[in-house]
Write a protein that holds these residues in place. Structure first.
Motif, short mmCIF file in Angstrom:
data_model
loop_
_atom_site.label_atom_id
_atom_site.label_comp_id
_atom_site.label_asym_id
_atom_site.label_seq_id
_atom_site.Cartn_x
_atom_site.Cartn_y
_atom_site.Cartn_z
N THR A 180 41.04 60.79 18.48
CA THR A 180 39.66 60.30 18.10
C THR A 180 38.55 61.58 18.55
O THR A 180 37.55 61.49 18.40
CB THR A 180 39.37 59.03 18.95
OG1 THR A 180 39.46 59.25 20.41
CG2 THR A 180 40.06 58.00 18.34
N ALA A 181 39.27 62.61 19.47
CA ALA A 181 38.40 63.59 19.83
C ALA A 181 38.21 64.76 18.54
O ALA A 181 39.26 65.35 18.26
CB ALA A 181 38.69 64.22 21.08
N GLY A 182 36.96 64.74 18.13
CA GLY A 182 37.02 65.90 16.91
C GLY A 182 36.61 67.20 17.64
O GLY A 182 35.45 67.63 18.14
N PHE A 183 37.52 68.22 17.21
CA PHE A 183 37.22 69.52 17.71
C PHE A 183 36.64 70.47 16.60
O PHE A 183 36.17 71.49 16.95
CB PHE A 183 38.61 70.20 18.24
CG PHE A 183 39.29 69.32 19.16
CD1 PHE A 183 38.87 69.39 20.52
CD2 PHE A 183 40.28 68.41 18.77
CE1 PHE A 183 39.51 68.77 21.54
CE2 PHE A 183 40.99 67.70 20.15
CZ PHE A 183 40.49 67.77 21.35
N ARG A 184 36.94 69.99 15.31
CA ARG A 184 36.60 70.79 14.51
C ARG A 184 35.12 70.62 13.58
O ARG A 184 34.52 71.45 12.89
CB ARG A 184 37.74 71.11 13.12
CG ARG A 184 39.05 71.39 13.68
CD ARG A 184 39.03 72.73 14.27
NE ARG A 184 38.84 73.79 13.13
CZ ARG A 184 38.20 75.06 13.20
NH1 ARG A 184 38.15 75.46 14.45
NH2 ARG A 184 38.05 75.67 12.24
#
Length: 687
Positions: free
Chosen positions: A527-531
């Motif tokens: 659920t962690a959005g890096f992009r």
């Protein structure tokens, strides 16, 4: 954590950045020496025959390719300083070791490691260690590069209680770095939750639910690379396969594994797997949904085994002056036993003549003869036995059988009784007669039915590991087709339920995994959005309550919020202007639009003198704009995106939910900035 130290910050060329650059130069020299050693190998006196020589030559060629030094790819990206020697007793005063972490192993002339492969156990703390759990690491150093040159470093003193935890600036810069060309690996930026999935064992299957920008595709590819490292001999025998949604997507990701030194992983689409016939036709949505339903497997099984008829006549085998009679009731018993065992139709057909021959041999032995295996094989090939087998268990042509089901209403009705209702049967029946298999205009769903039928006749070869990306768009029958390729192996399933854009899109991963034959797979959620920038994912997430109500929205963890703008426009000229604006930035730009609007936009770009590419074509410094039909946008990423006419993207789909899902995909392709242009009103769900 210290701030990144650049070349200009280092007053003494050899301390400490100069020493790191010296180690990089020495490592590159060592890698060249390893490659030269491989190139100089003489196999003349070590191969017994030409077959062995060919195999060994190929292995050496692959080794040489794997040792290529890519000038713009950093040989190492990190360093670990252990408090104690790994695996040793942590006695007071024990001296730790220092390891450089990179994409592949490099050793010097004495065999001592200069760079440790990122997949090695000693490298794991680079991804997992933290202030709360330092894993015996005193120092983690990250390196910054410009091209292939080492230009900065950043230190974390994990065992120092006085140093506070902070976000790595170099890590953020690497994640947000503009790109030109195909997808690149994320080996330098893998996060702890991603690393847990990457390093999970070969024996179990994993399903990764991940929203846009969470890195699920990269995680799947790095998992393949890790498994090949940890289980190379086994997977060399059984094989690995990456399955993507279309050829454009596969072109986009094809350089990731070679950059990690893995050259033997095959790539394909589901259509490639089931390409037993040429696909020239299309189904309407209703027909495709029925053909893709898992119940079709039962219809096909009924149709295949309907060819078996219980024998009513005995078999008379003549050998020399003797005649041997196998009565009909014994033949019926053999046939029923084969049916009850549930083995493949073709395997049972091959076993039947041997079973009949065995009955004859029993009679021979009772009469005092001593027949051997050669006699049994001869009896199995006897004309009377072959005729009986053909009558009782005739051969089945899978394509002909599927064609008959789709063209013969009575044949379909018999075998779909109690499975498909009358309306569903009418949906898949062809209205016009077809002369032959070759004359039929097969659809993609038809090809999957043929593949299922082939497997009913003869078992499909199973691979050691399969990665299935963008899985949410597969039908149950397509899941079955993929599952057949890993019945004795494991799978990594990647997807996002919110991005399902087919009428048969996956409703739950539990259901999908059951069709795949991997109900015991572990489901992980990223659920962690890096992009994806914060403003972009926040805007796109307005659609989630309408397209995937139970799904956790992606939370961007990037410090840079990115660029985002919604612009009312009057025509295509302003779309072109938005593209020109974004092209002034470094990196790639994608212009995404409803498929029907692509020709008009292509013409407008041409008139403006702006060159562009099609999805899958590699961007260059000269041509950094890609014109992307919305139907092909899934899985692709661009530094900047212009999204043209959201309403048209929604309206192009057969229903509102699918249209909104397609829009969600298009909205989340940008890494650094997004401009939404629209002349028509925006969908109400974005308000």
């Amino acid at each position: 954590m210290s701030s990144p130290i650049s070349v200009s910050d280092d007053p003494i060329s050899g301390d400490p950045l100069g020493r790191e650059r010296s180690h990089l130069s020495a490592s590159r020299a060592a890698l060249r020496a390893m490659r030269e050693d491989a190139e100089s190998l003489d196999i003349t006196d070590v191969t017994a025959n030409w077959v062995n020589a060919a195999v060994l030559s190929r292995q050496i060629e692959e080794r040489i390719k794997a040792l290529a030094d890519l000038s713009h790819t950093p040989l190492f990206f990190g360093r670990l300083d252990y408090l104690h020697a790994p695996g040793a007793e942590q006695a007071e005063g024990a001296e730790g070791e220092q390891f450089y972490i990179g994409r592949r192993h490099v050793h010097d002339a004495d065999g001592d490691p200069m760079v440790i492969d990122w997949r090695a156990p000693v490298s794991q703390p680079f991804y997992r260690a933290s202030k709360t759990d330092p894993l015996d690491i005193a120092l983690r150093r990250r390196f910054g590069y410009t091209g292939g040159d080492l230009t900065a470093y950043e230190d974390e003193h994990l065992s120092d209680p006085t140093e506070s935890a902070a976000t790595s600036k170099l890590l953020q810069q690497e994640i947000e770095r503009p790109r030109v060309g195909p997808m690149r690996d994320i080996v330098a930026t893998i996060q702890p939750e991603q690393d847990e999935i990457v390093r999970s064992g070969l024996g179990g299957s994993v399903c990764v639910q991940g929203g846009p920008g969470t890195g699920k595709t990269a995680v799947g590819l790095h998992r393949v690379a890790y498994l090949l490292y940890a289980h190379r001999e086994r997977l060399a025998r059984t094989g690995t396969l990456v399955i993507g949604p279309n050829s454009s997507f596969l072109q986009y990701i094809e350089q990731v594994l070679p950059a990690l030194g893995e050259l033997e992983v095959k790539q394909a689409t589901v259509d490639d797997l089931v390409a037993h016939v040429e696909v020239l036709g299309t189904d309407d949505a209703a027909a495709a949904v029925v053909k893709g339903d898992a119940r079709m497997a039962d219809v096909l099984r009924n149709a295949v085994y309907s060819h078996v008829t219980l024998p009513t006549e005995p078999v008379m085998v003549v050998r020399g002056s003797r005649r041997w009679r196998v009565p009909a009731y014994e033949l019926e018993q053999i046939v029923r036993e084969l049916l009850d065992r549930g083995i493949r139709y073709g395997a049972a057909r091959e076993a039947l003549p041997q079973r009949i021959a065995h009955m004859v041999l029993v009679q021979m032995e009772r009469s005092g003869e001593a027949p051997d295996d050669r006699v049994q094989d001869a009896v199995a090939r006897n004309t009377a036995v072959k005729a009986a087998v053909k009558a009782v268990w005739p051969p089945v042509d899978p394509a002909k059988l599927v064609l008959r089901l789709l063209t013969d209403a009575d044949f379909l009705a018999v075998h779909a009784a109690g499975i498909l209702d009358e309306d569903e049967q009418k949906e898949i029946l062809r209205t016009k007669p077809v002369r032959s298999v070759k004359a039929a205009k097969w659809s993609a769903a038809d090809a999957v039915l043929i593949d299922e039928t082939i497997d009913l006749v003869q078992r499909t070869h199973s691979l050691g590991h399969v990665v299935l990306d963008e899985a949410q768009d597969l039908s149950p029958m397509q899941y079955r087709a993929v599952g057949r390729r890993c019945t004795t192996g494991s799978a990594t399933v990647l997807g996002d339920l919110a991005q399902g854009t087919t009428p048969w899109a996956t409703r739950s991963w539990e259901e999908a995994l059951a069709h795949l034959g991997k109900s015991d797979a572990v489901i992980e959620e990223l659920t962690a959005g890096f992009r994806v920038p914060t403003d972009v994912i926040t805007y796109a997430s307005r659609l989630l309550p309408y397209i995937a109500p139970g799904l956790t929205p992606v939370a961007s963890v990037r410090e840079n919020p990115g660029f985002f703008d919604v612009r009312p426009i009057g025509g295509t000229a302003e779309v072109v202007e938005a593209c020109e604006e974004l092209l002034r930035n470094e990196g790639s730009t994608g212009l995404i639009a409803a498929d029907a609007r692509i020709p008009a936009l292509a013409e407008a770009l041409g008139e403006a003198g702006i060159g562009f590419l099609s999805p899958g074509e590699e961007t260059t410094q000269e041509t950094r704009l890609t014109l992307v039909p919305a139907s092909l946008a899934k899985g692709l990423e661009y530094d900047y995106v212009v999204l043209d006419e959201p309403r048209a993207v929604v309206d192009a789909e057969p229903d509102e939910r699918t249209g909104l899902r397609r829009l969600y995909v298009a909205l989340t392709r940008a890494v650094s900035g997004l401009i939404v242009t629209h002349a028509a009103p925006l969908p109400a769900e974005l308000a």
